[in-house]
Enzyme design. Sequence first.
Site, mmCIF file in Angstrom:
data_model
loop_
_atom_site.group_PDB
_atom_site.id
_atom_site.type_symbol
_atom_site.label_atom_id
_atom_site.label_comp_id
_atom_site.label_asym_id
_atom_site.label_seq_id
_atom_site.Cartn_x
_atom_site.Cartn_y
_atom_site.Cartn_z
ATOM 1 N N GLU A 150 10.671 -3.430 -2.989
ATOM 2 C CA GLU A 150 10.724 -4.791 -2.446
ATOM 3 C C GLU A 150 9.607 -4.821 -1.424
ATOM 4 O O GLU A 150 9.820 -4.703 -0.230
ATOM 5 C CB GLU A 150 12.095 -5.067 -1.825
ATOM 6 C CG GLU A 150 12.415 -6.556 -1.703
ATOM 7 C CD GLU A 150 12.029 -7.144 -0.372
ATOM 8 O OE1 GLU A 150 10.899 -7.690 -0.291
ATOM 9 O OE2 GLU A 150 12.817 -7.070 0.578
ATOM 10 N N CYS A 162 8.900 -10.525 5.063
ATOM 11 C CA CYS A 162 8.268 -10.403 3.741
ATOM 12 C C CYS A 162 8.330 -11.725 2.997
ATOM 13 O O CYS A 162 7.654 -11.902 1.988
ATOM 14 C CB CYS A 162 8.938 -9.294 2.931
ATOM 15 S SG CYS A 162 10.719 -9.495 2.737
ATOM 16 N N ARG A 205 0.833 -1.207 0.000
ATOM 17 C CA ARG A 205 0.000 0.000 0.000
ATOM 18 C C ARG A 205 0.865 1.255 0.000
ATOM 19 O O ARG A 205 0.669 2.157 -0.810
ATOM 20 C CB ARG A 205 -0.933 -0.002 1.221
ATOM 21 C CG ARG A 205 -1.860 1.199 1.300
ATOM 22 C CD ARG A 205 -2.630 1.211 2.612
ATOM 23 N NE ARG A 205 -1.755 1.408 3.751
ATOM 24 C CZ ARG A 205 -1.332 2.608 4.162
ATOM 25 N NH1 ARG A 205 -1.704 3.712 3.525
ATOM 26 N NH2 ARG A 205 -0.548 2.704 5.212
#
Length: 560
Positions: A296, A331, A280
């Site tokens: 990334e 992540c 976002r």
Amino acid sequence: MTMTRFFFGRKIFSSRMGGGRCHLSTVPSWATVEPKSLGVSGTYHVPNCVDGTWSADSEKRMEIPHPLDRDAPYPLYTINDTQVTELQPFLDSLRKVPKSGLHNPLKNPHRYLEYGEISRKAAELMLRDAEFFAETIIACVPKSHAQAMAEVQVTAAFLKNFAGDNVRRLAQSFGVSGDHYGQYSTGHRWPYGPVGLISPFNFPLEIPVLQLMGALYMGNKPVLKPSEQASLVMEQYLRLLHHCGMDLADVDFLNCRGPVAQELLVQTPVRLTQFTGSSRVGEILAKATGGKIKLEDAGFDWKLLGPDVEDLDYVAWQCDQDAYALSGQKCSAQSILFVHKNYEEAGLLDKLEKNASQRSLEDLSICPVLTHTTEDILNFTERIASIPGARVLFGGKELNNHKIPSKYGAVEPTAVFVPLKELIKPENYSICVSELFAPFQVITVYDDDTLPLVLGALEQMSHHLTAAVVSNDLQFLQHVLAHTVNGTTYAGRRARTTGAPQNHWFGPAGDPRGAGIGTPEAIRLVWSCHREIIHDTASVHNKYDLTSTLSAAWTQPKPT
């Protein structure tokens, strides 16, 4: 009550006067904080650094709460809450940087050698002072000691990789012969000049260091905006770099909130911003910077267990590590697990539950979630568990006996089973593939006949960072790898989604804005652009070129 802090060489004494507890610890000579005293004895302040000067001047300060103790007597530390009206020194600093950078293949080449030596020294000191960095990481972003120490070791290995001549080899040029005598072209890797770097909280040392050093190696002047939660870690790392010989003016260090950082990027001639964080925010920055960004960003990462069941205990252990280490705040964390029915029948789900139950807040193998509240996570769990046929396999509860502040999350490792045919329905799919960044995963089961449904679900995903195909069946591997796109894909019986070291590319695929990290290829891609210089120096009357028609008298041709 007052706090007195004395610095004697490598000793920092932090004590609370008046009979309070005394903390004695050994820290590096270049460091300015005792990690174990944070939140306990006084408040440490993290300043900005701009144009070579550390500055604590700011109208406001931001308090960072202790992530493990809501009753801590002091904040973990404070940082400058820099306002838009206070950005002028940063604007002036970045505007002084030429587009050709601080160095490039034709300008100030000695700086390539200097950064090779800085990297060598920094690697040596980081390994020597590894415990200091690990403790600082754990204080800011609670994680197990093994996870924190691995982050330090990977970062030190990266720095070792770029010692000596390896920095200038990043800028290696190539040449191609031209059309006639005296003409040839040379391709160079050229810096952008002033650049921006916005780093996340979850790997407060590894991610910003690898990207920051890449920017510096290629000749850029970066402004670093770290996560507020982990700003202390990079402040201490910058002090290490200064100790190792880096010019203080080579990096600007800005503590502020996100909108202020965006304003800086828009107002200055920053020619590239590298952002690691949520998709976002990444999209907001992409619009604000006019697309001058490398991302990334978020990864909803999948693991697919193939039909060949072997090494069941190992596979179950790796699934647990990928989903729940650092409470899933990676992540690359395993967000969804596609289990072949052969693994289900072999008892994999029971082993996953057993492994998850062994995690503990005491050793930080489960830890606070820093971007969601407990209520947010439990509501998300309940929403997915309400899908027809879905059920909570384990977890779905708040941790017991904790003092984690209410602004953070404190939940058990959680898994929710969702039937594959329900998961792929349009009304369910988007919620099932939403990244939560918490100790949470969706689990579903498939068989040989429903593998096309799995591949269809993977095709619909919007972000493609890491993935794992756990199988030694070569035909199965070939089929799945041929029909998927994730930028960092692990394949084979020991495949994982997390634990990215410094020795291979780590980054997404399928997005031209995608940023890699850690390798020479990643550094060149993110932090430099291509410049071609065509040399054409021979005289049109060249007596030494006996083969060229230009060696004869030249006459001007007709215009075309």
